[in-house]
Enzyme design. Structure first.
Site, PDB file in Angstrom:
ATOM      1  N   HIS A   1       0.786  -1.116  -0.012  1.00  0.00           N
ATOM      2  CA  HIS A   1      -0.076  -0.032   0.076  1.00  0.00           C
ATOM      3  C   HIS A   1       0.839   1.239  -0.032  1.00  0.00           C
ATOM      4  O   HIS A   1       2.189   1.154   0.417  1.00  0.00           O
ATOM      5  CB  HIS A   1      -0.956   0.074   1.311  1.00  0.00           C
ATOM      6  CG  HIS A   1      -2.035   0.769   1.367  1.00  0.00           C
ATOM      7  ND1 HIS A   1      -1.908   2.166   1.491  1.00  0.00           N
ATOM      8  CD2 HIS A   1      -3.439   0.716   0.934  1.00  0.00           C
ATOM      9  CE1 HIS A   1      -3.036   2.938   1.419  1.00  0.00           C
ATOM     10  NE2 HIS A   1      -4.072   1.886   1.023  1.00  0.00           N
ATOM     11  N   TYR A   2       0.295   2.495  -0.446  1.00  0.00           N
ATOM     12  CA  TYR A   2       1.299   3.514  -0.388  1.00  0.00           C
ATOM     13  C   TYR A   2       1.324   3.974   0.835  1.00  0.00           C
ATOM     14  O   TYR A   2       2.251   4.954   0.851  1.00  0.00           O
ATOM     15  CB  TYR A   2       0.626   4.475  -1.516  1.00  0.00           C
ATOM     16  CG  TYR A   2      -0.809   5.238  -1.021  1.00  0.00           C
ATOM     17  CD1 TYR A   2      -0.813   6.398  -0.347  1.00  0.00           C
ATOM     18  CD2 TYR A   2      -2.050   4.522  -1.563  1.00  0.00           C
ATOM     19  CE1 TYR A   2      -1.920   7.003   0.158  1.00  0.00           C
ATOM     20  CE2 TYR A   2      -3.130   5.062  -0.964  1.00  0.00           C
ATOM     21  CZ  TYR A   2      -3.007   6.150  -0.347  1.00  0.00           C
ATOM     22  OH  TYR A   2      -4.437   6.914   0.223  1.00  0.00           O
TER      23      TYR A   2
END
Length: 173
Positions: free
Chosen positions: A121-122
């Site tokens: 995930h960012y």
């Protein structure tokens, strides 16, 4: 899943310096360890090394271990990706990159191992942000003092202990 990452590098600027050690511990959200990964990375010939890093990594024995057991960066990146594919739910990118000052490690990943970031995930879980919050809201509380080893897996164990301390203090079950 949380992907606890620590890198040891030859300096602070990812455009100028390189990675020489990588450690990863994958945990569940409840901090149960699922798997760990570790490699030494052989720097390119004539790679620069910051004087502080040279002194620290010589003292810890890291430079000797890198010289003896280091692999080429592209091979370590490939093996890191294989490790993550085995242990993370890749299709949803639900795993968060976690660590102490993790933005630093992420900047080296962007520059030197960009394929690895595709698995997560960012958003980041940065333990150093909890330290800032705690210093503002709970200034008397401090985790037990330990010396950082400046080796990736030892530093990750320290980070997990520290995160567990802050989690119990700041967040109620």
């Amino acid at each position: 899943m949380l992907v606890w990452l620590d890198l040891e590098t030859t300096g602070l600027d990812p455009k100028k310096y390189t990675i020489i050690e990588i450690g990863i511990i994958v945990t569940t959200d409840a901090l149960v360890e699922v798997a760990q990964f570790h490699h030494y990375v052989r720097p390119p010939l004539f790679a620069e090394i910051d004087p502080w890093c040279r002194e620290q990594h010589t003292k810890s024995g890291l430079l000797d271990r890198v010289e003896a057991d280091g692999k080429l960066l592209n091979k370590v990146e490939r093996e890191t990706c294989q490790f993550l594919m085995k242990h993370l739910p890749i299709e949803k990118k639900e795993s968060f990159l976690a660590g102490n000052s993790i933005h630093f490690d992420r900047s080296f990943r962007v520059e030197h191992m960009p394929a690895v970031l595709e698995f997560m995930h960012y958003r980041l879980l940065d333990v150093s942000a909890l330290k800032v919050i705690a210093s503002l809201w709970c200034p008397k509380d401090r985790p037990p003092e330990t010396e950082k080893a400046h080796t990736s897996l030892a530093d990750l164990r320290h980070t997990l202990e520290e995160f567990t301390f802050w989690r119990k203090l700041l967040f109620k079950d």
